[in-house]
Design a protein around this motif. Structure first.
Motif, PDB file in Angstrom:
ATOM      1  N   VAL A   9      -6.673   8.685   1.711  1.00  0.00           N
ATOM      2  CA  VAL A   9      -7.208   7.356   1.391  1.00  0.00           C
ATOM      3  C   VAL A   9      -6.266   6.259   1.908  1.00  0.00           C
ATOM      4  N   ALA A  10      -4.959   6.452   1.702  1.00  0.00           N
ATOM      5  CA  ALA A  10      -3.985   5.437   2.141  1.00  0.00           C
ATOM      6  C   ALA A  10      -4.017   5.276   3.664  1.00  0.00           C
ATOM      7  N   GLY A  11      -4.158   6.387   4.384  1.00  0.00           N
ATOM      8  CA  GLY A  11      -4.249   6.308   5.843  1.00  0.00           C
ATOM      9  C   GLY A  11      -5.481   5.534   6.279  1.00  0.00           C
ATOM     10  N   ILE A  58      -7.122   3.216   4.446  1.00  0.00           N
ATOM     11  CA  ILE A  58      -6.962   1.801   4.097  1.00  0.00           C
ATOM     12  C   ILE A  58      -6.055   1.105   5.116  1.00  0.00           C
ATOM     13  N   GLY A  59      -4.938   1.766   5.455  1.00  0.00           N
ATOM     14  CA  GLY A  59      -4.010   1.178   6.421  1.00  0.00           C
ATOM     15  C   GLY A  59      -4.682   0.930   7.763  1.00  0.00           C
ATOM     16  N   TRP A  60      -5.512   1.875   8.182  1.00  0.00           N
ATOM     17  CA  TRP A  60      -6.196   1.745   9.469  1.00  0.00           C
ATOM     18  C   TRP A  60      -7.219   0.606   9.426  1.00  0.00           C
ATOM     19  N   LEU A  61      -7.970   0.528   8.320  1.00  0.00           N
ATOM     20  CA  LEU A  61      -8.983  -0.528   8.200  1.00  0.00           C
ATOM     21  C   LEU A  61      -8.327  -1.908   8.206  1.00  0.00           C
ATOM     22  N   ARG A  62      -7.142  -2.014   7.590  1.00  0.00           N
ATOM     23  CA  ARG A  62      -6.448  -3.309   7.557  1.00  0.00           C
ATOM     24  C   ARG A  62      -5.980  -3.748   8.926  1.00  0.00           C
ATOM     25  N   LEU A  63      -5.622  -2.783   9.761  1.00  0.00           N
ATOM     26  CA  LEU A  63      -5.112  -3.129  11.099  1.00  0.00           C
ATOM     27  C   LEU A  63      -6.234  -3.451  12.076  1.00  0.00           C
ATOM     28  N   ARG A  64      -7.417  -2.925  11.793  1.00  0.00           N
ATOM     29  CA  ARG A  64      -8.505  -3.071  12.759  1.00  0.00           C
ATOM     30  C   ARG A  64      -8.922  -4.511  12.967  1.00  0.00           C
ATOM     31  N   ASP A  92       0.831  -1.204   0.000  1.00  0.00           N
ATOM     32  CA  ASP A  92       0.000   0.000   0.000  1.00  0.00           C
ATOM     33  C   ASP A  92       0.863   1.252   0.000  1.00  0.00           C
ATOM     34  N   LEU A  93       1.910   1.238   0.847  1.00  0.00           N
ATOM     35  CA  LEU A  93       2.798   2.396   0.942  1.00  0.00           C
ATOM     36  C   LEU A  93       3.567   2.584  -0.370  1.00  0.00           C
ATOM     37  N   TYR A  94       3.999   1.468  -0.954  1.00  0.00           N
ATOM     38  CA  TYR A  94       4.719   1.535  -2.224  1.00  0.00           C
ATOM     39  C   TYR A  94       3.815   2.138  -3.309  1.00  0.00           C
ATOM     40  N   PHE A  95       2.565   1.684  -3.335  1.00  0.00           N
ATOM     41  CA  PHE A  95       1.616   2.185  -4.329  1.00  0.00           C
ATOM     42  C   PHE A  95       1.334   3.671  -4.106  1.00  0.00           C
ATOM     43  N   LEU A  96       1.200   4.070  -2.840  1.00  0.00           N
ATOM     44  CA  LEU A  96       0.976   5.485  -2.528  1.00  0.00           C
ATOM     45  C   LEU A  96       2.131   6.329  -3.071  1.00  0.00           C
TER      46      LEU A  96
END
Lengths: 107, 207
Positions: free
Chosen positions: B197-199, B201-207, B160-164
């Motif tokens: 958006v990236a923030g 997505i990252g948060w939803l993945r960790l939840r 995700d970070l790479y894509f961002l």
């Protein structure tokens, strides 16, 4: 369904206790040679400090975890990590669980 | 419940393992919202003001004081830098070993890259006309951000970070090619929006 499968009792007794399985599972997230502070681990596992210490000692005796006392600046810190042996035991344990699960699902 | 008692059911045990892994993972990872949203907001607001005051072909959409966009952008970026520095350091203190060293070196790399380019841009922007000087600063710094996010994605094995990073760099290059004014609008929407958006997505993945 919560009845005990007889084959389950043959699994690694050190991490077969629920509390120790939880500890080892959490520690398995860390990458090799990384360790986590005791309070962080305790908070994440929602265990009391005393309870966590008891289980860590048992895991340490088995050579599965390493507990190091160190200093972050002036404040003392206790760091916990999974040893190579502990990681292997955890991997074997999860593999055994999956193997138990697969034939059960086919029935 | 006696926690020394073994679990009887393999499926329950596997679920317990996954739950504890997800818990610690979330507890030792800096919250992606705190790491990315301050930057997203800085870019959204800052570059929006730049676009309104310094539009394409010298157009002025809103007659703001000429110093305002830069002041707002710099203030918000400074605030974002402090926020991510504090949150990153806080997460780094929970874990010790190679990963926290990597995190520290990665953080220092950001400061080093930004400082080096700031020195270069300050040295040559005086000889450029104002729109091009602005494009040099904005285009250069956004490129640094994109590249370092890509490097971070490679370092942490984080797609995700790479894509961002790649997305930010693409938006930057497109904006540079179209020219001053438009660059601000594209970086505002695609760059700032991308970080929000990236923030999320990252948060939803960790939840």
């Amino acid at each position: 369904m919560t009845e005990i499968d007889p084959r389950v009792t043959e699994l690694d007794p050190v991490i077969h206790a629920q509390a120790r399985l939880r500890v080892v599972s959490a520690l398995s997230v860390l990458r090799d040679d990384d360790s986590v502070t005791f309070p962080r681990l305790q908070e994440s596992l929602r265990m009391t400090a005393g309870n966590l210490s008891v289980h860590l000692r048992k895991l340490e005796d088995a050579g599965y975890v390493e507990v190091t006392k160190t200093h972050h600046g002036r404040t003392p810190a206790t760091l916990v990590r999974l040893t190579r042996r502990g990681r292997l035991a955890f991997e074997d344990y999860t593999a055994a669980l999956r193997a138990l699960l697969d034939p059960l699902e086919e029935q | 419940m006696d926690d020394d008692v073994p679990l009887g059911n393999p499926a329950e045990s596997l679920a317990l393992i996954e739950r504890e892994r997800a818990n610690l993972e979330r507890d030792i990872t800096p919250d992606p919202r705190w790491m990315l949203w301050p930057w997203g907001i800085a870019w959204l607001v800052g570059f929006a003001l730049f676009f309104l005051r310094y539009g394409p072909d010298g157009r002025v959409f809103v007659d703001l004081p000429d110093w305002l966009p830069l002041l707002v952008l710099m203030t918000l970026i400074l605030a974002a830098g402090v926020t991510t520095g504090v949150m990153g350091a806080r997460a780094g203190r929970q874990v010790s070993g190679p990963t926290s060293r990597q995190g520290l070196l990665y953080g220092v790399t950001w400061s080093a890259a930004i400082t080096a380019f700031a020195v270069l841009f300050a040295r040559i922007s005086d000889v450029l006309p104002e729109p091009e000087s602005g494009l040099l600063w904005a285009g250069g710094m956004v490129a640094v951000t994109g590249v370092l996010h890509m490097a971070g994605g490679a370092l942490w094995n984080d797609r995700d970070l790479y894509f961002l990073g790649a997305w930010t760099l693409l938006a930057d290059v497109v904006g540079i090619l179209i020219g001053p004014g438009w660059h601000s609008l594209i970086v505002c929407v695609a760059g700032g929006g991308g970080m929000i958006v990236a923030g999320l997505i990252g948060w939803l993945r960790l939840r």
